[in-house]
Motif scaffolding. Structure first.
Motif, PDB file in Angstrom:
ATOM      1  N   SER A 134       0.835  -1.197   0.000  1.00 32.77           N
ATOM      2  CA  SER A 134       0.000   0.000   0.000  1.00 32.77           C
ATOM      3  C   SER A 134       0.870   1.247   0.000  1.00 32.77           C
ATOM      4  O   SER A 134       2.011   1.230   0.493  1.00 32.77           O
ATOM      5  CB  SER A 134      -0.910   0.031   1.242  1.00 32.77           C
ATOM      6  N   SER A 135       0.295   2.303  -0.524  1.00 34.76           N
ATOM      7  CA  SER A 135       0.984   3.594  -0.475  1.00 34.76           C
ATOM      8  C   SER A 135       0.862   4.180   0.931  1.00 34.76           C
ATOM      9  O   SER A 135       0.070   3.701   1.758  1.00 34.76           O
ATOM     10  CB  SER A 135       0.345   4.552  -1.482  1.00 34.76           C
ATOM     11  N   ALA A 136       1.623   5.221   1.188  1.00 35.62           N
ATOM     12  CA  ALA A 136       1.542   5.889   2.489  1.00 35.62           C
ATOM     13  C   ALA A 136       0.138   6.405   2.745  1.00 35.62           C
ATOM     14  O   ALA A 136      -0.383   6.304   3.867  1.00 35.62           O
ATOM     15  CB  ALA A 136       2.560   7.028   2.551  1.00 35.62           C
ATOM     16  N   ALA A 137      -0.514   6.936   1.716  1.00 40.60           N
ATOM     17  CA  ALA A 137      -1.880   7.455   1.878  1.00 40.60           C
ATOM     18  C   ALA A 137      -2.855   6.325   2.196  1.00 40.60           C
ATOM     19  O   ALA A 137      -3.746   6.479   3.044  1.00 40.60           O
ATOM     20  CB  ALA A 137      -2.313   8.190   0.614  1.00 40.60           C
ATOM     21  N   GLN A 138      -2.695   5.190   1.535  1.00 34.82           N
ATOM     22  CA  GLN A 138      -3.568   4.044   1.818  1.00 34.82           C
ATOM     23  C   GLN A 138      -3.341   3.523   3.234  1.00 34.82           C
ATOM     24  O   GLN A 138      -4.309   3.182   3.938  1.00 34.82           O
ATOM     25  CB  GLN A 138      -3.319   2.932   0.795  1.00 34.82           C
ATOM     26  N   ARG A 139      -2.089   3.452   3.660  1.00 33.67           N
ATOM     27  CA  ARG A 139      -1.802   2.993   5.025  1.00 33.67           C
ATOM     28  C   ARG A 139      -2.424   3.929   6.055  1.00 33.67           C
ATOM     29  O   ARG A 139      -2.949   3.479   7.081  1.00 33.67           O
ATOM     30  CB  ARG A 139      -0.289   2.879   5.244  1.00 33.67           C
ATOM     31  N   GLU A 140      -2.394   5.215   5.788  1.00 31.09           N
ATOM     32  CA  GLU A 140      -3.001   6.167   6.711  1.00 31.09           C
ATOM     33  C   GLU A 140      -4.518   5.994   6.753  1.00 31.09           C
ATOM     34  O   GLU A 140      -5.130   6.093   7.812  1.00 31.09           O
ATOM     35  CB  GLU A 140      -2.635   7.598   6.320  1.00 31.09           C
ATOM     36  N   ARG A 141      -5.134   5.708   5.610  1.00 27.78           N
ATOM     37  CA  ARG A 141      -6.592   5.493   5.596  1.00 27.78           C
ATOM     38  C   ARG A 141      -6.954   4.246   6.408  1.00 27.78           C
ATOM     39  O   ARG A 141      -7.959   4.234   7.124  1.00 27.78           O
ATOM     40  CB  ARG A 141      -7.109   5.378   4.156  1.00 27.78           C
ATOM     41  N   LEU A 142      -6.137   3.206   6.297  1.00 31.87           N
ATOM     42  CA  LEU A 142      -6.381   1.995   7.096  1.00 31.87           C
ATOM     43  C   LEU A 142      -6.232   2.293   8.587  1.00 31.87           C
ATOM     44  O   LEU A 142      -7.042   1.830   9.404  1.00 31.87           O
ATOM     45  CB  LEU A 142      -5.430   0.879   6.675  1.00 31.87           C
ATOM     46  N   HIS A 143      -5.206   3.053   8.916  1.00 33.95           N
ATOM     47  CA  HIS A 143      -4.988   3.414  10.321  1.00 33.95           C
ATOM     48  C   HIS A 143      -6.144   4.252  10.848  1.00 33.95           C
ATOM     49  O   HIS A 143      -6.639   4.031  11.966  1.00 33.95           O
ATOM     50  CB  HIS A 143      -3.666   4.163  10.457  1.00 33.95           C
ATOM     51  N   GLN A 144      -6.617   5.183  10.029  1.00 37.24           N
ATOM     52  CA  GLN A 144      -7.741   6.016  10.445  1.00 37.24           C
ATOM     53  C   GLN A 144      -9.016   5.185  10.606  1.00 37.24           C
ATOM     54  O   GLN A 144      -9.807   5.417  11.528  1.00 37.24           O
ATOM     55  CB  GLN A 144      -7.980   7.147   9.436  1.00 37.24           C
TER      56      GLN A 144
END
Length: 197
Positions: free
Chosen positions: A141-151
């Protein structure tokens, strides 16, 4: 009261069977390791056994499981699958494993205690699968996708925390079924928060 609790639990277990089979198919389609695909299929088999066990408890207390009539699954992207895994697997499945483990230790009814103890062992593996899928996803995953998962995990934790704060099970469900009291559930939730935040 106990019958209603167990019949609803049986329905949730039955609804999890196609959900895990879908997860297995999606993991395979998205190129996940075969070990994750096999684990998801094994979880579906576990849920069949859990359904039968909870149905037996429900029937013992005069209740029957509602019919499971789910709409057909729609195709979804890898990210949609992973977002559901973050919410339903990493947060709710993990907390469910905590609750089942608690019931397996504290239920006054010996049949409930032994049934939930066996289910809890499986639910721990289901939670481990969710976290393994999450770890695999982070590598792809991209950094943005990882952040969405974390959120998504944070949002799910917040919603679950609100549910736990409003959790007031009647005394028979605490004693006979082993459900945690509000204070006990809050303590279990704090453990989950430390793990999943």
């Amino acid at each position: 009261m106990l019958g209603a609790l167990f019949s609803q639990a049986a329905w949730l277990e039955a609804a999890s069977v196609p959900a895990f089979l879908r997860l297995a198919d999606e993991l395979k389609a998205h190129g996940a390791p075969e070990a994750l695909v096999r684990a998801a299929r094994r979880c579906a088999g576990d849920e069949v056994r859990h359904t039968r066990a909870m149905q037996a408890l429900a029937q013992r207390h005069g209740a029957t499981m509602p019919e499971v009539d789910l709409p057909p699954f729609e195709p979804r992207s890898l990210e949609e699958m992973l977002l559901e895994n973050a919410v339903e697997g990493c947060v709710r499945e993990t907390f469910g494993a905590f609750i089942a483990g608690w019931q397996g230790r504290t239920a006054r009814d010996p049949e409930v205690r032994s049934t939930l103890r066996a289910i809890a062992r499986d639910e721990v593996r289901h939670a481990e699968l969710a976290w393994a899928v999450d770890a695999w996803a982070r590598q792809h995953s991209s950094a943005a996708q990882r952040e969405r998962l974390h959120q998504a995990r944070r949002d799910a934790l917040r919603a679950l925390g609100e549910e736990v704060d409003g959790h007031h099970p009647p005394a028979p469900l605490i004693h006979d079924a082993g459900l945690p009291s509000r204070e006990q559930a809050q303590a279990l939730f704090q453990g989950l928060s430390a793990l999943a935040a």
